[in-house]
Motif scaffolding. Structure first.
Motif, PDB file in Angstrom:
ATOM      1  N   GLU A  14     -40.553 -49.391 -40.251  1.00  0.00           N
ATOM      2  CA  GLU A  14     -40.492 -48.235 -41.142  1.00  0.00           C
ATOM      3  C   GLU A  14     -39.262 -47.383 -40.834  1.00  0.00           C
ATOM      4  OE1 GLU A  14     -44.149 -46.197 -40.620  1.00  0.00           O
ATOM      5  OE2 GLU A  14     -45.388 -47.782 -41.521  1.00  0.00           O
ATOM      6  N   VAL A  15     -38.976 -47.187 -39.555  1.00  0.00           N
ATOM      7  CA  VAL A  15     -37.815 -46.382 -39.178  1.00  0.00           C
ATOM      8  C   VAL A  15     -36.521 -47.073 -39.600  1.00  0.00           C
ATOM      9  CG1 VAL A  15     -36.545 -45.403 -37.233  1.00  0.00           C
ATOM     10  CG2 VAL A  15     -39.024 -45.299 -37.259  1.00  0.00           C
ATOM     11  N   GLN A  16     -36.452 -48.392 -39.432  1.00  0.00           N
ATOM     12  CA  GLN A  16     -35.237 -49.123 -39.822  1.00  0.00           C
ATOM     13  C   GLN A  16     -35.009 -49.024 -41.328  1.00  0.00           C
ATOM     14  OE1 GLN A  16     -33.014 -50.722 -37.585  1.00  0.00           O
ATOM     15  NE2 GLN A  16     -31.833 -50.491 -39.461  1.00  0.00           N
ATOM     16  N   GLU A  17     -36.087 -49.083 -42.118  1.00  0.00           N
ATOM     17  CA  GLU A  17     -35.952 -48.905 -43.565  1.00  0.00           C
ATOM     18  C   GLU A  17     -35.414 -47.507 -43.883  1.00  0.00           C
ATOM     19  OE1 GLU A  17     -39.697 -49.735 -45.334  1.00  0.00           O
ATOM     20  OE2 GLU A  17     -39.635 -51.892 -44.909  1.00  0.00           O
ATOM     21  N   SER A  18     -35.908 -46.496 -43.146  1.00  0.00           N
ATOM     22  CA  SER A  18     -35.430 -45.134 -43.366  1.00  0.00           C
ATOM     23  C   SER A  18     -33.945 -45.020 -43.006  1.00  0.00           C
ATOM     24  CB  SER A  18     -36.254 -44.151 -42.530  1.00  0.00           C
ATOM     25  OG  SER A  18     -37.615 -44.184 -42.898  1.00  0.00           O
ATOM     26  N   ILE A  19     -33.517 -45.686 -41.919  1.00  0.00           N
ATOM     27  CA  ILE A  19     -32.108 -45.638 -41.523  1.00  0.00           C
ATOM     28  C   ILE A  19     -31.228 -46.314 -42.573  1.00  0.00           C
ATOM     29  CG2 ILE A  19     -30.442 -46.464 -39.817  1.00  0.00           C
ATOM     30  CD1 ILE A  19     -32.583 -46.114 -37.683  1.00  0.00           C
ATOM     31  N   SER A  52     -35.940 -36.012 -39.501  1.00  0.00           N
ATOM     32  CA  SER A  52     -37.196 -36.773 -39.532  1.00  0.00           C
ATOM     33  C   SER A  52     -37.072 -38.081 -38.753  1.00  0.00           C
ATOM     34  CB  SER A  52     -37.577 -37.061 -40.986  1.00  0.00           C
ATOM     35  OG  SER A  52     -38.742 -37.865 -41.052  1.00  0.00           O
ATOM     36  N   ILE A  53     -35.969 -38.798 -38.955  1.00  0.00           N
ATOM     37  CA  ILE A  53     -35.785 -40.086 -38.268  1.00  0.00           C
ATOM     38  C   ILE A  53     -35.608 -39.872 -36.769  1.00  0.00           C
ATOM     39  CG2 ILE A  53     -34.296 -42.109 -38.080  1.00  0.00           C
ATOM     40  CD1 ILE A  53     -33.678 -41.797 -41.060  1.00  0.00           C
ATOM     41  N   GLU A  54     -34.874 -38.824 -36.384  1.00  0.00           N
ATOM     42  CA  GLU A  54     -34.696 -38.541 -34.957  1.00  0.00           C
ATOM     43  C   GLU A  54     -36.031 -38.277 -34.284  1.00  0.00           C
ATOM     44  OE1 GLU A  54     -30.185 -36.626 -34.701  1.00  0.00           O
ATOM     45  OE2 GLU A  54     -31.912 -35.324 -35.010  1.00  0.00           O
ATOM     46  N   TRP A  55     -36.914 -37.569 -34.980  1.00  0.00           N
ATOM     47  CA  TRP A  55     -38.249 -37.321 -34.409  1.00  0.00           C
ATOM     48  C   TRP A  55     -39.020 -38.633 -34.245  1.00  0.00           C
ATOM     49  CZ3 TRP A  55     -43.101 -38.165 -36.746  1.00  0.00           C
ATOM     50  CH2 TRP A  55     -44.173 -37.720 -35.982  1.00  0.00           C
ATOM     51  N   GLU A  59     -40.463 -40.331 -30.786  1.00  0.00           N
ATOM     52  CA  GLU A  59     -41.850 -40.749 -30.576  1.00  0.00           C
ATOM     53  C   GLU A  59     -41.916 -42.187 -30.063  1.00  0.00           C
ATOM     54  OE1 GLU A  59     -44.712 -38.834 -30.846  1.00  0.00           O
ATOM     55  OE2 GLU A  59     -43.164 -37.300 -30.887  1.00  0.00           O
ATOM     56  N   LEU A  60     -41.051 -43.066 -30.602  1.00  0.00           N
ATOM     57  CA  LEU A  60     -41.010 -44.436 -30.105  1.00  0.00           C
ATOM     58  C   LEU A  60     -40.534 -44.466 -28.649  1.00  0.00           C
ATOM     59  CD1 LEU A  60     -39.565 -46.419 -33.157  1.00  0.00           C
ATOM     60  CD2 LEU A  60     -41.878 -46.517 -32.241  1.00  0.00           C
ATOM     61  N   ASP A  61     -39.580 -43.600 -28.314  1.00  0.00           N
ATOM     62  CA  ASP A  61     -39.128 -43.507 -26.920  1.00  0.00           C
ATOM     63  C   ASP A  61     -40.273 -43.098 -25.994  1.00  0.00           C
ATOM     64  OD1 ASP A  61     -36.584 -44.378 -26.441  1.00  0.00           O
ATOM     65  OD2 ASP A  61     -35.613 -42.505 -26.998  1.00  0.00           O
ATOM     66  N   LYS A  62     -41.133 -42.194 -26.486  1.00  0.00           N
ATOM     67  CA  LYS A  62     -42.271 -41.756 -25.669  1.00  0.00           C
ATOM     68  C   LYS A  62     -43.243 -42.907 -25.423  1.00  0.00           C
ATOM     69  CE  LYS A  62     -42.028 -36.940 -27.199  1.00  0.00           C
ATOM     70  NZ  LYS A  62     -42.689 -35.865 -27.993  1.00  0.00           N
ATOM     71  N   THR A  63     -43.447 -43.763 -26.443  1.00  0.00           N
ATOM     72  CA  THR A  63     -44.344 -44.901 -26.239  1.00  0.00           C
ATOM     73  C   THR A  63     -43.758 -45.885 -25.221  1.00  0.00           C
ATOM     74  OG1 THR A  63     -43.359 -46.174 -28.078  1.00  0.00           O
ATOM     75  CG2 THR A  63     -45.179 -44.691 -28.610  1.00  0.00           C
ATOM     76  N   ASP A  82     -36.652 -53.371 -22.093  1.00  0.00           N
ATOM     77  CA  ASP A  82     -35.215 -53.146 -22.223  1.00  0.00           C
ATOM     78  C   ASP A  82     -34.767 -53.332 -23.669  1.00  0.00           C
ATOM     79  OD1 ASP A  82     -32.577 -52.721 -20.910  1.00  0.00           O
ATOM     80  OD2 ASP A  82     -32.208 -54.733 -21.669  1.00  0.00           O
ATOM     81  N   LYS A  83     -35.359 -54.298 -24.340  1.00  0.00           N
ATOM     82  CA  LYS A  83     -35.035 -54.540 -25.749  1.00  0.00           C
ATOM     83  C   LYS A  83     -35.414 -53.336 -26.601  1.00  0.00           C
ATOM     84  CE  LYS A  83     -36.170 -57.725 -29.535  1.00  0.00           C
ATOM     85  NZ  LYS A  83     -36.976 -58.921 -29.920  1.00  0.00           N
ATOM     86  N   ARG A  84     -36.567 -52.752 -26.314  1.00  0.00           N
ATOM     87  CA  ARG A  84     -37.002 -51.581 -27.089  1.00  0.00           C
ATOM     88  C   ARG A  84     -36.117 -50.366 -26.806  1.00  0.00           C
ATOM     89  NH1 ARG A  84     -43.674 -51.864 -27.197  1.00  0.00           N
ATOM     90  NH2 ARG A  84     -43.794 -54.071 -27.788  1.00  0.00           N
ATOM     91  N   ARG A  85     -35.717 -50.204 -25.531  1.00  0.00           N
ATOM     92  CA  ARG A  85     -34.828 -49.089 -25.203  1.00  0.00           C
ATOM     93  C   ARG A  85     -33.492 -49.209 -25.936  1.00  0.00           C
ATOM     94  NH1 ARG A  85     -36.032 -50.451 -19.775  1.00  0.00           N
ATOM     95  NH2 ARG A  85     -37.775 -49.281 -18.892  1.00  0.00           N
ATOM     96  N   ARG A  86     -32.941 -50.431 -25.973  1.00  0.00           N
ATOM     97  CA  ARG A  86     -31.652 -50.631 -26.655  1.00  0.00           C
ATOM     98  C   ARG A  86     -31.764 -50.320 -28.140  1.00  0.00           C
ATOM     99  NH1 ARG A  86     -31.395 -55.419 -23.608  1.00  0.00           N
ATOM    100  NH2 ARG A  86     -31.813 -56.629 -25.503  1.00  0.00           N
ATOM    101  N   TRP A  87     -32.887 -50.699 -28.753  1.00  0.00           N
ATOM    102  CA  TRP A  87     -33.034 -50.456 -30.192  1.00  0.00           C
ATOM    103  C   TRP A  87     -33.114 -48.962 -30.484  1.00  0.00           C
ATOM    104  CZ3 TRP A  87     -36.236 -47.974 -33.520  1.00  0.00           C
ATOM    105  CH2 TRP A  87     -36.031 -48.229 -34.875  1.00  0.00           C
ATOM    106  N   THR A  88     -33.918 -48.223 -29.700  1.00  0.00           N
ATOM    107  CA  THR A  88     -34.028 -46.786 -29.947  1.00  0.00           C
ATOM    108  C   THR A  88     -32.694 -46.087 -29.703  1.00  0.00           C
ATOM    109  OG1 THR A  88     -34.839 -46.477 -27.677  1.00  0.00           O
ATOM    110  CG2 THR A  88     -36.491 -46.703 -29.420  1.00  0.00           C
ATOM    111  N   SER A  89     -31.927 -46.559 -28.704  1.00  0.00           N
ATOM    112  CA  SER A  89     -30.621 -45.964 -28.430  1.00  0.00           C
ATOM    113  C   SER A  89     -29.663 -46.214 -29.592  1.00  0.00           C
ATOM    114  CB  SER A  89     -30.055 -46.547 -27.131  1.00  0.00           C
ATOM    115  OG  SER A  89     -28.759 -46.045 -26.874  1.00  0.00           O
ATOM    116  N   THR A  90     -29.682 -47.443 -30.131  1.00  0.00           N
ATOM    117  CA  THR A  90     -28.816 -47.772 -31.271  1.00  0.00           C
ATOM    118  C   THR A  90     -29.210 -46.971 -32.502  1.00  0.00           C
ATOM    119  OG1 THR A  90     -28.516 -50.027 -30.430  1.00  0.00           O
ATOM    120  CG2 THR A  90     -28.009 -49.642 -32.751  1.00  0.00           C
ATOM    121  N   ALA A  91     -30.513 -46.858 -32.761  1.00  0.00           N
ATOM    122  CA  ALA A  91     -30.990 -46.106 -33.915  1.00  0.00           C
ATOM    123  C   ALA A  91     -30.586 -44.644 -33.820  1.00  0.00           C
ATOM    124  CB  ALA A  91     -32.510 -46.236 -34.026  1.00  0.00           C
ATOM    125  N   ARG A  92     -30.722 -44.066 -32.622  1.00  0.00           N
ATOM    126  CA  ARG A  92     -30.353 -42.660 -32.444  1.00  0.00           C
ATOM    127  C   ARG A  92     -28.848 -42.464 -32.657  1.00  0.00           C
ATOM    128  NH1 ARG A  92     -32.631 -42.104 -28.160  1.00  0.00           N
ATOM    129  NH2 ARG A  92     -34.510 -40.991 -28.766  1.00  0.00           N
TER     130      ARG A  92
END
Length: 244
Positions: A14-19, A52-55, A59-63, A82-92
């Motif tokens: 959902e977040v990727q679609e928003s981006i 909205s997307i940053e929030w 939240e994904l970072d918190k999980t 590590d894969k999830r951390r890289r994705w949230t960093s790229t999205a941000r």
């Protein structure tokens, strides 16, 4: 747990679609002229979507931070974390780049309007041969001043709306964390209850085996006497409880 069932990947899609939608709107915003009314509307929409997307990414970072404490509990390993951390960093980073460009574009638009006003104010008197031209210049100056004030008021209003949206997002995030903590507490209670039920079941099995052993040792006559004793005891208790 498969990625199709993992809540992280469900929210990630959902977040990727928003981006993707944000970037598409941003490319359209870049093509709109500075003096077009649509640009102000798109600026407001882009900044709100960035917040909205940053929030959501936060939240994904918190999980991910929760999963780091006990990866085995959630069925994931260090590679996946590590894969999830890289994705949230790229999205941000993607959202931050769009937000920065929009803010810079908004400031440039305001600077252009102020620059036009300053240029008109620097016009020499030789370019104003008569009183009529002076009135025209004064009218233009008043118009530019009013437009600049209107732009400032609009920006201030947008900032207030963004502050309200940010406060609402923070409240929703707090509610989400409270629900998460409550679910964890209920999960611990259920585990404790299951442990107690298992212990009670074991004690009950032990008692049943003891009773069966006693009944077997007593024989048929002993069993009859025990039943008779229990029946007499039941009658006595019934009389004491209901007839006295």
């Amino acid at each position: 747990m498969s990625s199709a069932q993992d809540p992280f990947y469900i929210v990630k899609e959902e977040v990727q679609e928003s981006i993707d939608k944000l970037q598409s709107t941003f490319h359209h915003w870049e093509r709109v002229p500075l003096d077009n009314g649509e640009r102000a509307h798109l600026t407001k929409e882009l900044l709100a979507n960035c917040e909205s997307i940053e929030w959501q990414v936060d939240e994904l970072d918190k999980t991910v931070a929760v999963a780091v404490k006990d990866p085995a509990l959630y069925g994931i390993n260090e590679v996946e974390l590590d894969k999830r951390r890289r994705w949230t960093s790229t999205a941000r980073a993607q959202v931050g780049a769009v937000k920065k460009a929009v803010i810079v574009g908004k400031d440039n638009s305001l600077s252009t309007a102020n620059g036009m006003r300053r240029e008109l104010l620097r016009l020499p008197d030789s370019n104003l041969p008569n009183r009529s031209d002076q009135y025209v210049s004064r009218d233009n100056d008043d118009f530019i001043a009013s437009e600049s004030d209107r732009q400032m008021l609009l920006i201030k209003r947008q900032d207030e709306e963004l502050d309200e949206l940010s406060a609402s997002v923070e409240r929703i995030g707090g509610i989400g964390l409270t629900i998460h903590d409550e679910l964890l507490a209920q999960d611990r209670i259920i585990d404790d209850l299951g442990t107690e039920m298992e212990g009670t079941s074991n004690r009950l099995d032990f008692v049943q085996k003891k009773v069966a052993m006693v009944m077997k040792k007593a024989g048929a006559k002993g069993q009859f006497m025990m039943i008779l004793f229990l029946l007499i005891l039941f009658i006595i208790l019934f009389v004491l409880v209901f007839l006295t």
